[in-house]
Design an enzyme around this catalytic site. Sequence first.
Site, PDB file in Angstrom:
ATOM      1  N   GLN A  35      -0.460   6.071   4.827  1.00 35.96           N
ATOM      2  CA  GLN A  35      -0.950   6.543   3.526  1.00 35.96           C
ATOM      3  C   GLN A  35      -2.453   6.779   3.501  1.00 35.96           C
ATOM      4  OE1 GLN A  35       0.827   7.513   1.004  1.00 35.96           O
ATOM      5  NE2 GLN A  35       2.783   6.860   1.857  1.00 35.96           N
ATOM      6  N   LYS A  43       2.698  13.142   6.308  1.00 34.97           N
ATOM      7  CA  LYS A  43       1.978  12.585   5.152  1.00 34.97           C
ATOM      8  C   LYS A  43       0.565  13.151   5.058  1.00 34.97           C
ATOM      9  CE  LYS A  43       4.879   8.744   4.744  1.00 34.97           C
ATOM     10  NZ  LYS A  43       5.768   8.512   3.639  1.00 34.97           N
TER      11      LYS A  43
HETATM   12  N1  PMP Z   1       4.172   3.035   6.201  1.00 31.83           N
HETATM   13  C1  PMP Z   1       3.827   3.478   4.994  1.00 31.83           C
HETATM   14  C2  PMP Z   1       2.714   2.797   4.259  1.00 31.83           C
HETATM   15  C3  PMP Z   1       4.495   4.580   4.452  1.00 31.83           C
HETATM   16  O1  PMP Z   1       4.147   5.031   3.243  1.00 31.83           O
HETATM   17  C4  PMP Z   1       5.541   5.191   5.186  1.00 31.83           C
HETATM   18  C5  PMP Z   1       6.332   6.356   4.610  1.00 31.83           C
HETATM   19  N2  PMP Z   1       6.717   6.188   3.284  1.00 31.83           N
HETATM   20  C6  PMP Z   1       5.843   4.697   6.442  1.00 31.83           C
HETATM   21  C7  PMP Z   1       5.143   3.627   6.918  1.00 31.83           C
HETATM   22  C8  PMP Z   1       6.899   5.317   7.292  1.00 31.83           C
HETATM   23  O2  PMP Z   1       6.505   6.598   7.681  1.00 31.83           O
HETATM   24  P1  PMP Z   1       7.520   7.588   8.379  1.00 31.83           P
HETATM   25  O3  PMP Z   1       8.756   7.586   7.528  1.00 31.83           O
HETATM   26  O4  PMP Z   1       6.820   8.895   8.372  1.00 31.83           O
HETATM   27  O5  PMP Z   1       7.776   7.055   9.752  1.00 31.83           O
END
Ligand code: PMP
Length: 406
Positions: A204, A227
């Site tokens: 984030q 993200k």
């Molecule tokens: N950590 C945080 C703080 C997140 O916001 C997210 C996604 N919501 C993730 C990890 C996981 O990321 P990803 O699904 O892209 O692997």
Amino acid sequence: MTSYDVEAVRRDFPILQQLVHDQPLVYLDSAATTQKPRVVIDALSQYYLQDNSNVHRAAHALADRATTGFENARKRIAQFINSPKPEQIIWTRGTTESINLVAASYGRVALQPGDKILVSTLEHHSNIVPWQLIAAERGATVIPIPLDNRGDLDLDAYAALLDERVKIVAVNQVSNALGTVNPIKSIVQSAHAVGAKVLVDGAQAIAHFPVDVQDLNCDFYAFSGHKAFGPTGIGVLWGRESLLEQMPPYQGGGEMIESVSFSGTTFNQLPYKFEAGTPDIAGAIGMAAAIEYLGNLDRAAVQAHEAALLAECIERGEEMGLRRVASPRHAAGIYSFLLPGAHPSDVGTILDQQGVAVRTGHHCAQPLMAYLGVPGTVRASLSIYNNHEDIDRFFNAMAKVKKFLL
Ligand code: PMP
């Protein structure tokens, strides 16, 4: 408001120019995934239209172009987070895979029975469960770092938990559920004082402010392309070189070997040791295009713009009687709230009918929800392309939600 030209940025994102349920789209779900600027979409189609080939070890022009694009993308990401070397950038599927890689590989060699892994109460499940899996295998325990009453990490409690049995501290830089910005540098300093290594979940953080892994002095940094305005299915693990060197491979297959025989296999050098199989070549190129786009913005102006929007949400939410579930001292991009008397998912559905996209539920942070004593929240998350009209439409829509539900 700042001098930041948000309307110019909005024009770079074709998806924003649409009606949803006959209303202009108000996209307040960037913490789940960000939208993609045209330069990223173009980089992906350019790659598939002209350059598509598998990377490395080929004797033709397309393979050369694909390899150059792929390796240049790695260099671009290295510069962006101030990695000493591009070889410290490992391509993964995203934050989740990056954390699993460290847990499975580093965790397997570093953890002994009785060792401890500290994770914060603010973590996403992807920075909890991989540690639980390896802890169960190695006889270690996962211990949560508590929060204070505002939703910040309780640093005194953290200090009290640190001793020489703590081998790993895993924390996010920005919480996806509350927006809390954690003091990574001081967390790292205290962890290093007892010999623990620190993994930072940057999922984030990366889109909100500049990240410098050398300044943070962390040992691992994980983030996802999607993200930060890039494609899904691609992400990065950054690691300290001396640790990556001593870690065993995560997955076996092509690319990660130096030579294979039935009498013994040797492994490739960094970063390929951790990149078994055909990578997401287009994804890496698209992610680099996204990072380039982000890097070309005035990051301080972006931060000020997002902070102004968040402040507006907090103020108008209070006026409307919305309950912000925590009030961290330093927050980025997230307004997480409840409408007292209404279920978050009903709020989300009625907002959607008015073209406003938010996310509702536990946000993959069930331990945090349990700590806050709520089943979930409504989360409006902000990004570079949100403007004042978005916030206005969101609160006008919330006024209708209130009338309808209460
Ligand atoms: N950590 C945080 C703080 C997140 O916001 C997210 C996604 N919501 C993730 C990890 C996981 O990321 P990803 O699904 O892209 O692997």
